[in-house]
Design an enzyme around this catalytic site. Structure first.
Site, short mmCIF file in Angstrom:
data_model
loop_
_atom_site.label_atom_id
_atom_site.label_comp_id
_atom_site.label_asym_id
_atom_site.label_seq_id
_atom_site.Cartn_x
_atom_site.Cartn_y
_atom_site.Cartn_z
CG HIS A 35 45.24 24.08 14.80
ND1 HIS A 35 45.42 24.86 13.10
CD2 HIS A 35 45.28 22.64 13.97
CE1 HIS A 35 45.75 24.16 12.20
NE2 HIS A 35 44.81 23.22 12.26
CD GLN B 47 30.60 19.04 10.71
OE1 GLN B 47 31.53 17.64 11.53
NE2 GLN B 47 30.16 18.77 9.24
CB SER C 121 41.39 26.66 6.37
OG SER C 121 42.23 26.81 5.62
#
Ligand code: PAF
Length: 283
Positions: free
Chosen positions: A37, A151, A188
């Protein structure tokens, strides 16, 4: 940096910023922010320039979770996220509650009808309907000039690009590269739910995709053979349960028989109850 929970106040903030001539660059997230992020926020800062506004949203969107347990376990870390956003140069965090976003008699949905069908769309029914609906709502609230997606969620990025084109959303979509841990695991928010043993095994997901790509570079073109190669690597992680592993066209997301440069290797696996996804462009 402002943290705003209400839609009305967010609109007002955006209106005032626009009056000053600022462009708005938007990074939608579900929070539990990590380096991935932060790279999206850094890109946003760069695209917005010194006078532009970088807006992030933090909203764990209930309508995109097909599994209520996954929704309940999704990490929620707003105060830590706010520190990271401030450090990354964000100007606004829009962090609404579910009630703020969804009226109790909410009944309008956005359905992308082609790219969202296979892969995660097949294994998570309703997921992309929830994603498209919330992203369109967020676009309508934040009214960004540019929105940035990762992506890592390749199918999501393509579905959102398609929705934006089909519904004439006045926003430019930018797709930023996947950020990886040193050992190659794609960053993640779900990684933090892995036990240390599962974390050790998680690395085989990226390794499997790498291995198939190495085989492609060595001259193998049969999709079946490349997938077999990747699955052999996945099997080294004895607790990993593959959900899907496919070689697909990067424009249709449908399987290809013969691999060519630019095709996408896509995979989803379970480690315990944690579902991880990754992808790699064949080169
Ligand atoms: O990628 C995510 O974090 C979410 O799917 C998104 C785009 C913020 C929509 O809830």
């Amino acid at each position: 940096m402002k943290i705003i929970h209400s839609i009305k106040q967010t609109r007002e903030f955006i209106r005032q910023s626009r009056k000053k001539g600022a462009s708005i660059v938007f990074v939608p997230t579900m929070g539990a922010l990590h380096e991935g992020h932060l790279s999206l926020l850094a890109r946003a800062r760069q695209l917005a320039g010194p006078r532009g506004i970088v807006a992030a949203s933090i909203f764990v969107n209930p309508t995109q979770f097909n599994d209520p347990k996954d929704l309940a376990k999704y990490p929620r870390t707003l105060s830590a996220d706010a520190v990271l956003c401030r450090r990354a140069g964000a100007d606004l965090i829009f962090a609404p509650s579910a009630n703020e976003m969804y009226a109790s008699d909410f009944s309008t949905w956005v359905n992308e009808g082609f790219l969202s069908l296979p892969l995660c769309g097949a294994s998570r029914p309703g997921h992309f309907r929830g994603v498209c609906t919330v992203v369109l709502k967020l676009f309508n609230i934040v009214q960004p000039d540019i929105a940035i997606f990762g992506q890592k969620d390749a199918q999501q990025a393509m579905v959102i690009q398609r929705m934006t084109r089909d519904l004439n959303c006045p926003v430019r979509i930018v797709i930023a590269p996947t950020v990886r841990e040193k050992d190659g695991l794609a960053m993640s928010s779900r990684n933090r739910r892995l036990s240390s043993k599962q974390r050790t095994e998680a690395v085989f997901l990226n390794r499997a995709l790498q291995s198939a790509n190495d085989a492609f570079r060595a001259g193998i073109r049969s999709s079946a053979e490349l997938i077999r190669n990747a699955k052999t690597v996945l099997r080294q992680a004895s607790h990993m349960r593959p959900d899907y592993l496919e070689l697909v066209s990067s424009t249709t997301l449908r399987p290809v028989k013969k691999a060519s440069k630019g095709d996408l290797l896509v995979a989803a696996v379970f480690l315990g109850s944690v579902r991880l996804i990754d992808n790699r462009r064949i080169d």
